[in-house]
Design an enzyme around this catalytic site. Structure first.
Site, mmCIF file in Angstrom:
data_model
loop_
_atom_site.group_PDB
_atom_site.id
_atom_site.type_symbol
_atom_site.label_atom_id
_atom_site.label_comp_id
_atom_site.label_asym_id
_atom_site.label_seq_id
_atom_site.Cartn_x
_atom_site.Cartn_y
_atom_site.Cartn_z
ATOM 1 C CG HIS A 266 -2.065 0.946 1.136
ATOM 2 N ND1 HIS A 266 -1.938 2.293 1.388
ATOM 3 C CD2 HIS A 266 -3.369 0.741 0.814
ATOM 4 C CE1 HIS A 266 -3.124 2.877 1.226
ATOM 5 N NE2 HIS A 266 -4.002 1.965 0.881
ATOM 6 C CG ASP A 320 -7.906 -3.540 -3.083
ATOM 7 O OD1 ASP A 320 -9.090 -3.171 -3.043
ATOM 8 O OD2 ASP A 320 -6.947 -2.758 -3.207
#
Length: 397
Positions: A266, A320
């Site tokens: 991320h 995700d």
């Protein structure tokens, strides 16, 4: 790459790390893995709240009283239906079109049916918030049914927000635990500080256009593959891996070729995404209740192997990684994953819209011109003919 402009101005590609607003809506601490909505940790909200209460918190800036949440929920339940003009418009969309394109068009079309009023009118703001939260899920489900050759399923006013959306996909009341898991997924995706779609929403809001255009702008931005769609790509990756036995060779190949492993890492978090931690626990419970499948087993092994190889570099699963697995288990088509993101993120976009209005100044950045100067106009007869491309002259572009 940075380009110096003046002593006080620095150009950064993509505005990476450049503050674009002061906000009270949410906060991320990527070093310690903290996400807060209006100062409340995401872990507390996922455990104790609901998506509609979280939407109220984000948009109005405080937790509602019992009377306030009951009124808010009632307003949303009674505004879920969409006008038949919107449904008829969707029937004109190509059935092969992406649901995000259908959603962007439909969200913008809402502005045609609700007269634009002064943006300092609290009643107008309240009505717009309710309409968008209520109708966006209905539009997503309606387009899905229409492209399948079916009539849209009407909202069920007896069901809560999450349960009703799942119902509109199948006309069956969902399992209560499955609906709860989906509701938490919406909460986890409701807001995440300044990202591309939220920035787009605030830029659009700063022009003082209507909120339907603001949301349509944000939906269009989210539709881009660099922003939305990562959980769908996770499923494609798991399908490519094919079996638990292939996980380690796949990871080793990706690392050797410096290829990205979908669902990991991320730009903000240097530790495990707190939303991924919550979703991992929920996924374990969901699969324990509804039965494991090979995708889940591959994902569990993949997380273990990736952390073994690169966990020390701060590369961990993000939100995700598990959301796609959860949505697939709930029988939601993969190309609806990004529209689900939009359904949730409408709450955050509306919170930023409302906040932008309170301190508004239109966004007007500048640029660094890197083109030519002082060129002369060349008459048509003197221009060099470029090499013709091998294209069909009759093709429609």
């Amino acid at each position: 790459m940075n380009y110096m402009m003046t002593d006080n101005e620095v150009f950064k590609e993509g505005l990476a790390g450049v503050p674009a607003a002061k906000s009270r809506v949410s906060h991320v601490d990527g070093t310690d893995g903290i996400l807060e909505y209006r100062g409340i940790r995401i872990e507390e909200l996922a455990k104790s709240s609901s998506f509609i209460e979280v939407a109220y918190l984000l948009i109005w800036g405080k937790l509602p009283t019992q009377a306030e949440i009951e009124e808010f929920e009632y307003e949303i339940r009674t505004h879920r239906r969409i006008k038949y003009h919107i449904r008829d418009m969707m029937k004109c969309f190509p059935e092969t079109g992406h649901p995000m394109d259908a959603l962007q068009t439909s969200a913008a079309a809402l502005g045609l049916f609700y007269a634009r009023r002064a943006l300092d009118d609290p009643k107008y703001i309240r009505a717009a918030v309710v309409r968008l939260l209520a109708k966006i899920p209905t539009m997503v489900a309606a387009f899905h049914m229409i492209r399948e050759g079916n009539d849209p399923i009407q909202p069920n006013d007896k069901l809560d927000y999450a349960s009703n959306f799942l119902y509109m996909l199948t006309e069956k009341e969902p399992d209560p635990f499955a609906a709860k898991v989906f509701d938490v997924c919406l909460t986890l995706h409701a807001e995440h500080t300044m990202n591309a779609s939220t920035f787009s929403a605030r830029v659009t809001a700063s022009t003082l256009t209507d909120p339907y255009a603001v949301v349509a702008s944000a939906v269009g931005t989210l539709a881009g593959p660099l922003h939305g769609g990562a959980n769908e790509e996770v499923l494609n990756m798991l399908e490519e891996i094919g079996s638990v036995e292939n996980v380690r060779p796949y990871v080793e190949k990706c690392l050797a070729n410096k290829q990205r492993i979908m669902g990991f890492g991320h730009r903000v978090y240097k530790v495990k995404d707190p939303r991924a931690i919550i979703l991992q626990d929920l996924a374990e419970q969901l699969f324990a209740k509804m039965g494991h499948d090979e995708y889940y087993e591959i994902a569990v092994e993949l997380e273990k192997v990736v952390e073994e190889y690169v966990g020390q570099k701060g590369i961990y699963p993000n939100v995700d990684f598990y959301s796609g697995l959860v949505y697939r288990k709930l029988d939601i088509p993969a190309d609806l994953f990004t529209p689900l993101f939009a359904i949730a993120r409408v709450a955050g976009w509306l919170a930023h819209w409302k906040e932008q209005l309170s301190v508004n100044k239109i966004y007007r950045p500048t640029q660094i011109y890197i083109g030519d100067h002082n060129l002369s106009y060349v008459p048509m007869t003197e221009r060099v003919v470029s090499v013709a491309r091998n294209e069909d002259p009759n093709a429609i572009i």
